[in-house]
Design an enzyme around this catalytic site. Structure first.
Site, PDB file in Angstrom:
ATOM      1  N   ARG A  56       0.852  -1.195   0.000  1.00 48.42           N
ATOM      2  CA  ARG A  56       0.000   0.000   0.000  1.00 48.42           C
ATOM      3  C   ARG A  56       0.889   1.246   0.000  1.00 48.42           C
ATOM      4  NH1 ARG A  56      -1.732   1.266   4.736  1.00 48.42           N
ATOM      5  NH2 ARG A  56      -2.693  -0.744   5.177  1.00 48.42           N
ATOM      6  N   TYR A 108     -16.408  18.436 -13.603  1.00 49.74           N
ATOM      7  CA  TYR A 108     -16.870  17.072 -13.802  1.00 49.74           C
ATOM      8  C   TYR A 108     -17.976  16.779 -12.784  1.00 49.74           C
ATOM      9  CZ  TYR A 108     -16.601  11.978 -13.790  1.00 49.74           C
ATOM     10  OH  TYR A 108     -16.899  10.644 -13.851  1.00 49.74           O
ATOM     11  N   ASP A 180      -7.443  20.397 -12.067  1.00 48.47           N
ATOM     12  CA  ASP A 180      -7.768  19.153 -12.766  1.00 48.47           C
ATOM     13  C   ASP A 180      -7.340  19.338 -14.220  1.00 48.47           C
ATOM     14  OD1 ASP A 180      -8.984  17.082 -14.211  1.00 48.47           O
ATOM     15  OD2 ASP A 180     -10.774  17.046 -12.934  1.00 48.47           O
ATOM     16  N   LYS A 205      -8.341   8.734 -18.613  1.00 51.18           N
ATOM     17  CA  LYS A 205      -8.623   9.438 -19.863  1.00 51.18           C
ATOM     18  C   LYS A 205      -7.351   9.509 -20.727  1.00 51.18           C
ATOM     19  CE  LYS A 205     -12.471   9.840 -17.611  1.00 51.18           C
ATOM     20  NZ  LYS A 205     -12.854  11.007 -16.836  1.00 51.18           N
TER      21      LYS A 205
HETATM   22  C1  LIG Z   1     -13.386  11.300 -15.521  1.00 51.86           C
HETATM   23  C2  LIG Z   1     -13.026  12.549 -14.849  1.00 51.86           C
HETATM   24  C3  LIG Z   1     -12.800  12.591 -13.470  1.00 51.86           C
HETATM   25  C4  LIG Z   1     -13.011  11.385 -12.585  1.00 51.86           C
HETATM   26  O1  LIG Z   1     -12.049  10.410 -12.805  1.00 51.86           O
HETATM   27  P1  LIG Z   1     -12.322   8.821 -12.614  1.00 51.86           P
HETATM   28  O2  LIG Z   1     -11.042   8.224 -13.067  1.00 51.86           O
HETATM   29  O3  LIG Z   1     -13.493   8.467 -13.453  1.00 51.86           O
HETATM   30  O4  LIG Z   1     -12.601   8.602 -11.162  1.00 51.86           O
HETATM   31  C5  LIG Z   1     -12.399  13.794 -12.926  1.00 51.86           C
HETATM   32  N1  LIG Z   1     -12.241  14.914 -13.679  1.00 51.86           N
HETATM   33  C6  LIG Z   1     -12.462  14.899 -15.009  1.00 51.86           C
HETATM   34  C7  LIG Z   1     -12.276  16.154 -15.788  1.00 51.86           C
HETATM   35  C8  LIG Z   1     -12.862  13.726 -15.635  1.00 51.86           C
HETATM   36  O5  LIG Z   1     -13.104  13.740 -16.944  1.00 51.86           O
END
Ligand SMILES: *Cc1c(COP(=O)(O)O)cnc(C)c1O
Length: 412
Positions: A56, A108, A180, A205
């Site tokens: 971990r 998001y 983000d 992504k």
């Molecule tokens: C998909 C997404 C998230 C969340 O991420 P996960 O990997 O699905 O938990 C956060 N911010 C943005 C801009 C996203 O597109």
């Protein structure tokens, strides 16, 4: 001599993407980082180990990925998590009851849900602000503000936040700027270089890019902040598994190649959409008509493959979504394959309808994640999917579109 790649000495993004954080495996020299599927490490004696005690806390596959992403973001410390949301949840554990957080109003859907439905009950308070205007951010600062969170470009309305200006506001208030960077990826935007304190991703992504894992990663420069995050990473335990880290590490090796193609395809498809529905209905930061295009040029080096388009009604959106053959109707984004979705009913269903309406996130809004297929096939797919869309008085092609059409060789 052991070949050790020193990321600090190599400026090229593509070279870092392929090599940073990795070294040949000490056992056999395997060029690819092994997947260390282990929960624990045998210790040589009481109090003697190789720096690894329990997985971990540390895993060599995960470490390679963390170092790789840290190098791409031009940061110093990376932390890989089980998901983008797990990553953000752990970042928020830096704060405590009574603290105030300013959050971009268009984020998001899951980010809004985490704040509104969970973290609020732990005594954190949130102000959701239109961060396109730095003055509004400054106005929302209170003596209790400890963090500002921006998502730029934002999902799905492609709104931008001026990272340098908001970093300044955060630092004057003694708060952290958290960005983000999922939509842009470090290939097109590096928030730490613009003054952000923490940059994070849904690695699900673009960083992984192949739609075959879920993950998150945070990167910081400051050693003290890294120590606090490291503690939370291990203590709260939302860590990335070694196989997911390995997949994502394989993905980042082609990030620069993929992003260039996402960007090229995004630009072509945005032009096609403008001809079809008018620039006022196409949200793409690469269009000179995007209200924040100048800011995009200033703080990013490309625009990527994310486009939203306002089709007016749910019925019209459903028409297109129901007819695509190359684009797949699915949530998510950033993979090599093109996806199409209706944010109001899918990724942003957790945002209450009145809030969605106030933001301009309508039922007729469709979001495209332009993949890296041949752009001619993507355009042909959209062309047939838009065929017979209800209520359309088909727009006359603009002169620029017409001359472009004649210049294009067949099959592009
Ligand atoms: C998909 C997404 C998230 C969340 O991420 P996960 O990997 O699905 O938990 C956060 N911010 C943005 C801009 C996203 O597109």
């Amino acid at each position: 001599m052991t070949r050790v790649f020193d990321e600090d000495l190599v400026p090229g993004f593509g070279t870092r993407a392929i090599h940073a954080g990795q070294r040949p495996d000490p056992l056999a020299g395997a060029i690819m980082t092994p997947v260390y599927l282990t929960s624990t490490y045998v210790q040589e004696g009481l109090g003697q180990n190789k720096g690894y005690e329990y997985a971990r806390g540390k895993n060599p596959t995960r470490e390679a990925f963390e170092r790789n992403v840290a190098a791409l973001e031009n940061g110093r410390h990376g932390f890989a998590f089980a998901s983008g949301m797990g990553c953000l949840d752990s970042i928020m554990k830096l704060f405590r009851a009574g603290d105030h957080v300013i959050c971009a109003e268009n984020v998001y859907g899951g980010t809004f849900r985490l704040f509104d439905k969970i973290l609020q009950h732990f005594g954190l308070s949130f102000s959701f602000v239109d961060t396109r205007d730095p003055q509004r951010v400054a106005d929302a600062v209170t003596p209790k503000t400890r963090a500002i969170l921006a998502e730029t470009p934002s999902n799905p309305l492609m709104r931008l936040t001026d990272i340098a200006a908001v970093a300044d506001i955060a630092h004057r208030a003694g708060a952290l700027l958290i960005v983000d960077n999922t939509f842009a990826s470090p290939y097109f935007q590096r928030p730490l270089e613009l003054g952000a304190d923490i940059v994070y991703h849904s690695t699900t992504k673009y960083l992984n890019g192949h739609s075959d894992m879920i993950g998150g990663c945070a990167v910081v420069r400051d050693d003290g902040l890294a120590e606090r995050l490291q503690f939370i990473h291990n203590a709260a335990g939302a860590v990335a598994g070694p196989f997911d880290a390995w997949l994502a590490l394989r993905g980042t090796k082609t990030l620069h190649l993929r992003m260039r193609q996402h960007d090229a395809n995004g630009r072509e498809i945005a032009k096609w959409l403008v001809d079809r529905v008018g620039h006022e209905n196409v949200y793409y930061i690469g269009l000179p008509t995007h209200p924040q295009h100048e800011l995009a040029r200033r703080q990013m080096t490309g625009f990527g493959g994310m486009i939203s388009v306002e089709l007016g009604t749910r019925e019209r959106a459903a028409h297109v979504l129901g007819r695509v053959r190359v684009f797949a109707l699915a949530e998510s984004l950033g993979g090599v394959e093109s996806l199409i979705s209706q944010p109001a009913g899918m990724t942003h269903a957790s945002v209450p309808p009145d809030r969605r309406a106030a933001l301009g996130l309508s039922d007729g809004l469709v979001r495209l994640s332009c993949g890296v297929e041949d752009v001619g096939d993507l355009l042909a797919d959209l062309d047939q999917a838009f065929e017979g869309i209800p209520g359309e008085a088909r727009r006359e092609p603009t002169p620029s579109a017409r001359s472009r059409d004649t210049k294009q060789p067949a099959g592009t």
